[in-house]
Design an enzyme around this catalytic site. Sequence first.
Site, mmCIF file in Angstrom:
data_model
loop_
_atom_site.group_PDB
_atom_site.id
_atom_site.type_symbol
_atom_site.label_atom_id
_atom_site.label_comp_id
_atom_site.label_asym_id
_atom_site.label_seq_id
_atom_site.Cartn_x
_atom_site.Cartn_y
_atom_site.Cartn_z
ATOM 1 N N ILE A 382 41.078 43.288 49.531
ATOM 2 C CA ILE A 382 41.283 42.604 48.249
ATOM 3 C C ILE A 382 40.001 42.586 47.438
ATOM 4 C CG2 ILE A 382 41.825 40.385 47.179
ATOM 5 C CD1 ILE A 382 43.759 39.889 49.502
ATOM 6 N N GLU A 489 48.826 22.066 53.146
ATOM 7 C CA GLU A 489 49.846 22.500 52.201
ATOM 8 C C GLU A 489 51.217 22.001 52.641
ATOM 9 O OE1 GLU A 489 49.612 26.722 51.867
ATOM 10 O OE2 GLU A 489 47.618 26.711 50.959
ATOM 11 N N HIS A 512 49.922 28.625 46.458
ATOM 12 C CA HIS A 512 49.767 29.700 47.446
ATOM 13 C C HIS A 512 50.665 30.890 47.094
ATOM 14 C CE1 HIS A 512 48.450 30.370 51.869
ATOM 15 N NE2 HIS A 512 48.520 31.521 51.224
ATOM 16 N N ILE A 513 50.508 31.382 45.870
ATOM 17 C CA ILE A 513 51.361 32.469 45.378
ATOM 18 C C ILE A 513 50.575 33.762 45.161
ATOM 19 C CG2 ILE A 513 53.033 30.925 44.297
ATOM 20 C CD1 ILE A 513 51.601 31.574 41.604
ATOM 21 N N GLY A 515 49.963 36.345 46.915
ATOM 22 C CA GLY A 515 50.693 37.543 47.316
ATOM 23 C C GLY A 515 52.184 37.441 47.053
#
Length: 629
Positions: A382, A489, A512-513, A515
């Site tokens: 990444i 979370e 937590h988006i 990916g």
Amino acid sequence: MPGVTFIFDFDSTLVRFETLEALGEIALEGAADRDARLAEVARLTDQAMAGELDFGQALRRRLEILRPTRAHVARLAERAVDQLTPSIRRNLDFFRRHADQVVILSGGFDEIILPVAEVLGVDPDRVFCNRLRYGASGAVEGVDDANPLSRDNGKPTVIGALGLEGQVVMVGDGWNDAEVKLKGAADRFYAFTEVVRRAPVVEVADAEARSLDEVLHAEGVPGRWSYPRSRIRFLLLENIHPAAVERLREEGYAVETETGALDESELIERLRGVHVLGIRSKTTVSRRVLESADRLLAIGAFCIGTNQIDLEAASDHGVACFNAPYSNTRSVVELAIGLMISLMRDVADKSAAMHQGRWNKSATGSRELRGKTLGIVGYGAIGSQLSVLAEALGMRVVFHDLAERLALGNARRLRSLDQLLAEADVVSLHVDGRAENLNLMGASQFARMKPGALLLNLSRGHVVDVGALAQALGSGRIGGAAVDVFPEEPRTNADPFDSALRGLKNVILTPHIGGSTEEAQEAIADFAAERLLGFVNRGDTTFSVNLPNVQLAEVTGAHRLLHIHRNQPGVLAELNRAIAEAGLNILGQHLKTDERTGYVITDVDRDYAPEALRPLRDVPGTLRFRMLH
């Protein structure tokens, strides 16, 4: 298996369709009342297959409704070979090796069945079915009324006339198949439910077979002691993409799904009898979970990280673990670019003000990315791709990574994190979830950042001290932040979320988006599912994060013995001694080890007794033993 004759139905057994319903789809193309007529045909089929309607009566009524022609039948015949049931296609070798013990018995029609029989290697003389009668125009006028298969109880009648010796095993999905056993024409009847399940048929069967694998396993066909796929259970948690579910089911496995994560106690309970577990980032697989899992072979993390899995415990139990390290890379990178632009332009706060009816048109504090310095902490898949795109936008890129990494483009490596923090206008975190990264960014690190710099965390929640970040943002030391991951979370979308970062100026919080794009989730589903299938189907451990990586081809003409063991002296010698004493002929063998675990793959000839394998499970140091056909 000598002396056994296997009799197979055709519709919804050898193929995935009911002949008359499929024929109707062709014959009624363009008909105004097409849907109503097809529905009536389906209703009659269900009644006949459930034993509620005389088979011969149902056959003739359906033909009258459809009024097919020779051309329609020919079109269906062309398609039939491509519609083999998945487990039938997987077991073509069985039909070809035992063609003299196979009979196809069906109320269907020879023009459609014979091409399929040819593919299976079954001689036409061993195919018994109906024959259509055509008029001068080519329209179907009916069937050969003299054929017993055109009437009720036709199958027992035909079998009785064959004078078969030995055991007779009937495999089919309909009531006329069950009648074979009920009338005493078969010794055993398997209700075949891979395509359709009819409760009345299952109730009178000796056993339900969700695939041909189960039939062959139960009958002890030589070389078929590998566990049937339809009995191997996959459990997929956290709303894993449907593409993975479809792919696994396509291969014949039983797949159960859950939309949310499970806590430790719930997971222990659900894993009883489960062979493969699929998770994302919110489910923790602890040593206690692994010790309680009675049949677990593999775990698939449908995400990048694996810190939620106790990998050492998994290795100690011979459980292979896989992830999807690259599939969502682009999605995370694109979100990082978007967040940088949004923070630089104060988009989130300006948008919120607009929604509250406030118009605040101003260039104050709004800046371009071009010419700014991006500091990337963690230059893996990444981080390095983010580097390339950021440079294309005119940014200067510096990075810090503990491992040696090849710098892409004009990116420059910095030897210390402090040096990076002092230079960067934007700091983006892309490190893994190892324990050493706990609070990698805390109060002292924020104090070393350039005044007004921005922070992005799209890696792991525990790498940032959230309280210290909130203080740095509140004091103005940090000009803004985008956070996608958090130390704690919610397990599901229905659970509440709270954080010290809520309500702060120029702070973008996302759930937590990083990916979570449709493209990424489908790519992850495909990659992780293929890794799990590679391991379960052929023992391939390529991309395993905890076992020695071995790339293997499909098993052909042999049986494969998979032996996972503790890496200790003498295991291979003991294993080969047990193989020799069992009289097994080795066709090929491979051993690979790491500091903790050894993995031996042995291909052997197929002719042996099942009990010959038992000593191999007792070799000292054995963690897991499995056999594949």
